[in-house]
Design a protein around this motif. Structure first.
Motif, PDB file in Angstrom:
ATOM      1  N   PRO A 129     -23.518  10.744  27.684  1.00 10.31           N
ATOM      2  CA  PRO A 129     -23.336   9.253  26.598  1.00 10.31           C
ATOM      3  C   PRO A 129     -23.971   8.561  25.707  1.00 10.31           C
ATOM      4  O   PRO A 129     -23.454   7.644  24.816  1.00 10.31           O
ATOM      5  N   ALA A 130     -25.365   8.586  26.345  1.00 13.85           N
ATOM      6  CA  ALA A 130     -26.599   8.321  25.594  1.00 13.85           C
ATOM      7  C   ALA A 130     -26.206   8.437  24.572  1.00 13.85           C
ATOM      8  O   ALA A 130     -26.639   7.270  23.469  1.00 13.85           O
ATOM      9  N   LEU A 131     -25.847   9.705  23.596  1.00 14.78           N
ATOM     10  CA  LEU A 131     -25.771   9.445  22.165  1.00 14.78           C
ATOM     11  C   LEU A 131     -24.515   8.956  21.474  1.00 14.78           C
ATOM     12  O   LEU A 131     -24.744   9.002  20.355  1.00 14.78           O
ATOM     13  N   ASP A 132     -23.489   9.074  22.273  1.00 12.49           N
ATOM     14  CA  ASP A 132     -22.395   8.162  21.776  1.00 12.49           C
ATOM     15  C   ASP A 132     -22.944   6.823  21.602  1.00 12.49           C
ATOM     16  O   ASP A 132     -22.491   6.348  20.299  1.00 12.49           O
ATOM     17  N   VAL A 133     -23.385   6.671  22.098  1.00 10.60           N
ATOM     18  CA  VAL A 133     -23.685   4.791  22.071  1.00 10.60           C
ATOM     19  C   VAL A 133     -24.644   4.274  20.889  1.00 10.60           C
ATOM     20  O   VAL A 133     -24.389   4.195  20.202  1.00 10.60           O
ATOM     21  N   ALA A 134     -25.786   5.967  20.905  1.00 12.75           N
ATOM     22  CA  ALA A 134     -26.282   5.809  19.953  1.00 12.75           C
ATOM     23  C   ALA A 134     -25.984   5.768  18.189  1.00 12.75           C
ATOM     24  O   ALA A 134     -26.375   5.066  18.148  1.00 12.75           O
ATOM     25  N   ARG A 135     -24.885   6.694  18.390  1.00  8.09           N
ATOM     26  CA  ARG A 135     -24.815   6.879  17.177  1.00  8.09           C
ATOM     27  C   ARG A 135     -23.036   6.128  16.610  1.00  8.09           C
ATOM     28  O   ARG A 135     -23.397   5.326  15.971  1.00  8.09           O
ATOM     29  N   THR A 136     -22.633   5.246  17.710  1.00 10.76           N
ATOM     30  CA  THR A 136     -21.720   3.775  17.542  1.00 10.76           C
ATOM     31  C   THR A 136     -22.887   3.174  16.931  1.00 10.76           C
ATOM     32  O   THR A 136     -22.231   2.204  15.694  1.00 10.76           O
ATOM     33  N   LEU A 137     -23.718   2.496  16.682  1.00 12.20           N
ATOM     34  CA  LEU A 137     -24.983   1.755  16.694  1.00 12.20           C
ATOM     35  C   LEU A 137     -24.951   2.074  15.417  1.00 12.20           C
ATOM     36  O   LEU A 137     -25.074   1.124  14.528  1.00 12.20           O
ATOM     37  N   HIS A 138     -25.643   3.309  15.430  1.00  8.94           N
ATOM     38  CA  HIS A 138     -26.163   3.710  13.799  1.00  8.94           C
ATOM     39  C   HIS A 138     -24.436   3.330  12.741  1.00  8.94           C
ATOM     40  O   HIS A 138     -25.216   2.686  11.768  1.00  8.94           O
ATOM     41  N   ARG A 139     -23.677   3.651  13.428  1.00 15.05           N
ATOM     42  CA  ARG A 139     -22.413   3.974  12.358  1.00 15.05           C
ATOM     43  C   ARG A 139     -22.361   2.234  11.912  1.00 15.05           C
ATOM     44  O   ARG A 139     -21.525   2.174  10.866  1.00 15.05           O
ATOM     45  N   SER A 140     -22.436   1.441  13.282  1.00 16.41           N
ATOM     46  CA  SER A 140     -22.340  -0.406  12.982  1.00 16.41           C
ATOM     47  C   SER A 140     -23.697  -0.875  12.193  1.00 16.41           C
ATOM     48  O   SER A 140     -23.152  -1.951  12.326  1.00 16.41           O
ATOM     49  N   GLY A 141     -24.624   0.133  11.662  1.00 16.81           N
ATOM     50  CA  GLY A 141     -25.515  -0.601  10.618  1.00 16.81           C
ATOM     51  C   GLY A 141     -26.793  -0.994  11.625  1.00 16.81           C
ATOM     52  O   GLY A 141     -28.419  -1.027  11.056  1.00 16.81           O
ATOM     53  N   ALA A 142     -26.755  -0.371  12.920  1.00 15.15           N
ATOM     54  CA  ALA A 142     -28.553  -0.358  13.223  1.00 15.15           C
ATOM     55  C   ALA A 142     -29.024   0.725  12.977  1.00 15.15           C
ATOM     56  O   ALA A 142     -28.878   1.937  12.886  1.00 15.15           O
ATOM     57  N   GLN A 143     -30.554   0.201  13.455  1.00 16.99           N
ATOM     58  CA  GLN A 143     -31.343   1.413  12.744  1.00 16.99           C
ATOM     59  C   GLN A 143     -31.986   1.996  14.080  1.00 16.99           C
ATOM     60  O   GLN A 143     -32.232   1.098  15.232  1.00 16.99           O
ATOM     61  N   VAL A 144     -31.527   2.986  14.415  1.00 18.24           N
ATOM     62  CA  VAL A 144     -31.896   3.428  15.792  1.00 18.24           C
ATOM     63  C   VAL A 144     -32.941   4.432  15.591  1.00 18.24           C
ATOM     64  O   VAL A 144     -31.996   5.679  15.246  1.00 18.24           O
ATOM     65  N   THR A 145     -33.855   4.281  17.244  1.00 21.42           N
ATOM     66  CA  THR A 145     -34.910   5.174  17.131  1.00 21.42           C
ATOM     67  C   THR A 145     -34.404   6.167  18.108  1.00 21.42           C
ATOM     68  O   THR A 145     -34.315   5.143  19.115  1.00 21.42           O
ATOM     69  N   ASN A 159     -32.291  18.882  20.482  1.00 21.61           N
ATOM     70  CA  ASN A 159     -30.810  18.976  20.862  1.00 21.61           C
ATOM     71  C   ASN A 159     -29.963  17.805  19.883  1.00 21.61           C
ATOM     72  O   ASN A 159     -29.005  18.845  18.515  1.00 21.61           O
ATOM     73  N   ALA A 160     -30.649  17.763  20.212  1.00 23.92           N
ATOM     74  CA  ALA A 160     -29.943  15.511  19.406  1.00 23.92           C
ATOM     75  C   ALA A 160     -30.448  15.447  18.100  1.00 23.92           C
ATOM     76  O   ALA A 160     -29.327  15.557  17.021  1.00 23.92           O
ATOM     77  N   ARG A 161     -31.673  16.334  17.934  1.00 20.05           N
ATOM     78  CA  ARG A 161     -31.793  15.992  16.085  1.00 20.05           C
ATOM     79  C   ARG A 161     -30.760  17.497  15.666  1.00 20.05           C
ATOM     80  O   ARG A 161     -30.780  17.105  14.292  1.00 20.05           O
ATOM     81  N   ARG A 162     -30.331  18.376  15.501  1.00 22.65           N
ATOM     82  CA  ARG A 162     -29.602  19.286  14.909  1.00 22.65           C
ATOM     83  C   ARG A 162     -28.536  19.137  15.098  1.00 22.65           C
ATOM     84  O   ARG A 162     -27.680  19.406  14.343  1.00 22.65           O
ATOM     85  N   ALA A 163     -27.769  18.445  15.861  1.00 24.02           N
ATOM     86  CA  ALA A 163     -26.472  17.643  16.181  1.00 24.02           C
ATOM     87  C   ALA A 163     -26.409  16.287  15.296  1.00 24.02           C
ATOM     88  O   ALA A 163     -25.340  16.495  14.645  1.00 24.02           O
ATOM     89  N   PHE A 164     -27.092  15.506  15.132  1.00 23.88           N
ATOM     90  CA  PHE A 164     -27.133  14.083  14.570  1.00 23.88           C
ATOM     91  C   PHE A 164     -28.711  13.672  14.417  1.00 23.88           C
ATOM     92  O   PHE A 164     -29.010  13.146  14.394  1.00 23.88           O
ATOM     93  N   PRO A 165     -28.793  14.982  12.684  1.00 25.54           N
ATOM     94  CA  PRO A 165     -29.815  14.339  12.256  1.00 25.54           C
ATOM     95  C   PRO A 165     -29.791  12.957  11.130  1.00 25.54           C
ATOM     96  O   PRO A 165     -30.885  12.748  11.190  1.00 25.54           O
ATOM     97  N   GLU A 166     -28.838  12.083  11.103  1.00 26.06           N
ATOM     98  CA  GLU A 166     -29.266  10.641  10.508  1.00 26.06           C
ATOM     99  C   GLU A 166     -29.807   9.977  11.759  1.00 26.06           C
ATOM    100  O   GLU A 166     -29.693   8.608  11.285  1.00 26.06           O
TER     101      GLU A 166
END
Ligand code: UDX
Length: 442
Positions: free
Chosen positions: A342-358, A367-374
């Motif tokens: 759930p954590a990465l799902d939220v992070a990715r949705t925020l990123h796709r909506s234009g937020a700068q997510v760290t 593991n997360a970096r490999r799956a979601f390098p963006e």
């Protein structure tokens, strides 16, 4: 008459299989761990656990030292070595369907069976759709040179990541789905030290044993979604789901475990198990009986969307350019597993909506970096939070629960926190000048 201690193989050395193989060697059995992935086998041979599981590296070292645990990539060697063969490969969700993908189970069982020349028991531990064991029995006996001298049994696992060692050495119960007295005796011998501790054993048929696992996980998922549904109602009424959950938990019939509201469930088991169960029930013509599981899944998915909405509410609707710190990536604390997290799902949705997510996580960053390098990644919470407009707690690791709101308040741009896991003390954070928001709380 007691059955002599069987020699064990464990086929598939992921979270389940590696833990099972190591713990069985610790319990005194001769064990051969088998995997098709030579890299994984090499790492295990050299004493390295390829995933994060507290306590397991120490036990692997001990088991290797004892000489009772070895690893191989050869199913022929496995067939020659073992009396009891545990199948522990994964059954992920299929790409284009809710059904379970059984390719790994089928291929593991078939490559083993081809070399079985004497009496042996093949034991499924993987989570499978009911009816799989019957189909595999036919497969094994057709393919194995030993024919019907090879039997199949089902022994579902219930281990929780993060507590896998404890759950394997001291399980709540053992479930043996068997077709014969002989198979039951073999299983009793393979678990003799665990049974000797007083662990309850439920002996049943194959379909019941297969069902126990999905029934248990469906119940747990339902309990989580139940309290999260109550959180939705609380949000509409100004009530507080935390107080509600505490009051419910005092009722012994309900109990407080798996009644923690928040961002909901993820991981490699609960989400795909309830979907595969619904799918299988429909195939069997009893889809209606478990139709509620679709709702359980729906409530769970809405928690993720609603968490993103909370951020939007805090920032006045705009997400473009908003600096967000995501505390957590793993699907739960004490794990590096990011499957359906759930954590990465939220992070990715925020990123796709234009937020700068760290993102920051004590174990799952690689593991997360490999799956979601963006997404951006930081090595500690304070660095991640530098200049943040909103901080989100998404996985309730102890080190995040213990963050000092005053200290973090010094580094952020705005003191705004979304507590996705109801893991922080709102009074403490508000006293430190933070705007605190959590799902289902005023
Ligand atoms: C689960 C089952 O517990 C285990 O028996 C089975 O064999 C495999 O699936 P696991 O996936 O390791 O184990 O996770 P678990 O500890 O059960 O947590 C599942 C998810 O539910 C996590 O994402 C967790 O954060 C969430 N959860 C749990 C809640 O949201 N609220 C709760 O009250 C409890």
């Amino acid at each position: 008459m007691t059955t002599p201690s069987p020699r064990l193989t464990v086929i598939g050395t992921g979270y389940l299989g590696a833990t099972h193989a190591i713990c069985m060697a610790i319990l005194g059995f001769d064990v051969l761990g088998v995997d098709v992935d030579p890299v994984k086998i090499e790492r295990l041979r050299s004493g390295e656990v390829p995933f994060f599981e507290p306590g397991l590296p120490e036990l692997l070292a001990k088991a290797l030292d004892s000489g009772r645990l070895r690893f191989t990539t050869s199913s022929e060697e496995a067939a020659e070595f073992g009396d009891v063969h545990f199948i522990c490969v994964g059954t992920p969700q299929q790409k284009d369907s809710h059904a379970a993908d059984l390719t790994y189970v089928d291929s593991a069982v078939e490559s083993l069976a081809r070399h079985l020349r004497g009496r042996a028991l093949v034991v499924g531990k993987s989570t499978v759709p009911v009816g799989t064991a019957a189909r595999l029995t036919e497969l094994v006996q057709r393919v194995a040179p030993a024919g019907t001298d090879v039997e199949l049994a089902w022994n579902p696992e219930f281990l929780r990541e993060g507590y896998a060692v404890e759950d394997t050495l001291r399980p709540d119960r053992l479930v043996f789905g068997t077709d014969s007295e002989w198979a039951e005796q073999q299983l009793r011998a393979a678990f003799a030290p665990v049974i000797a501790q007083g662990t309850p054993v439920v002996v049943t048929d194959l379909p019941t044993a297969e069902l126990v696992k999905v029934a248990a996980n469906s119940f747990l998922a339902t309990k989580i979604s139940y309290i999260n549904a109550m959180a939705e109602v609380c949000e509409a009424t100004g009530a507080d789901v935390t107080g509600l959950a505490t009051a419910l938990a005092y009722d012994d019939r309900i109990g407080g475990r798996f009644l923690k509201p928040g961002l909901g469930f993820g991981g490699g088991c609960l989400p795909k198990d309830i979907r595969a169960f619904s799918h299988r029930a429909e195939e069997l013509g009893v889809g209606q009986a478990v139709a509620f599981l679709r709702e359980v899944d729906g409530i769970n998915q809405r928690r993720r969307a609603r968490t993103v909405d909370l951020v939007r509410e805090l920032t006045g609707g705009e997400l473009t350019g908003v600096r967000v710190t995501a505390l957590g990536a793993a699907f739960k604390p004490n794990s590096d597993d990011i499957r359906d997290a759930p954590a990465l799902d939220v992070a990715r949705t925020l990123h796709r909506s234009g937020a700068q997510v760290t993102v920051v996580d004590p174990a799952a960053t690689e593991n997360a970096r490999r799956a979601f390098p963006e997404l951006d990644y930081a090595t500690d919470a304070m660095t991640a939070a530098a200049g943040a407009d909103v901080v989100l707690l998404l996985t309730e690791w102890t080190q995040f629960r213990e963050i000092d709101p005053h200290a973090m308040g010094e580094v952020v741009g705005r003191r705004r926190i979304v507590d996705g896991r109801h893991a922080l003390d709102p009074a403490q954070w508000r006293a430190a000048g933070w705007e605190y928001r959590a799902l289902g709380r005023p």
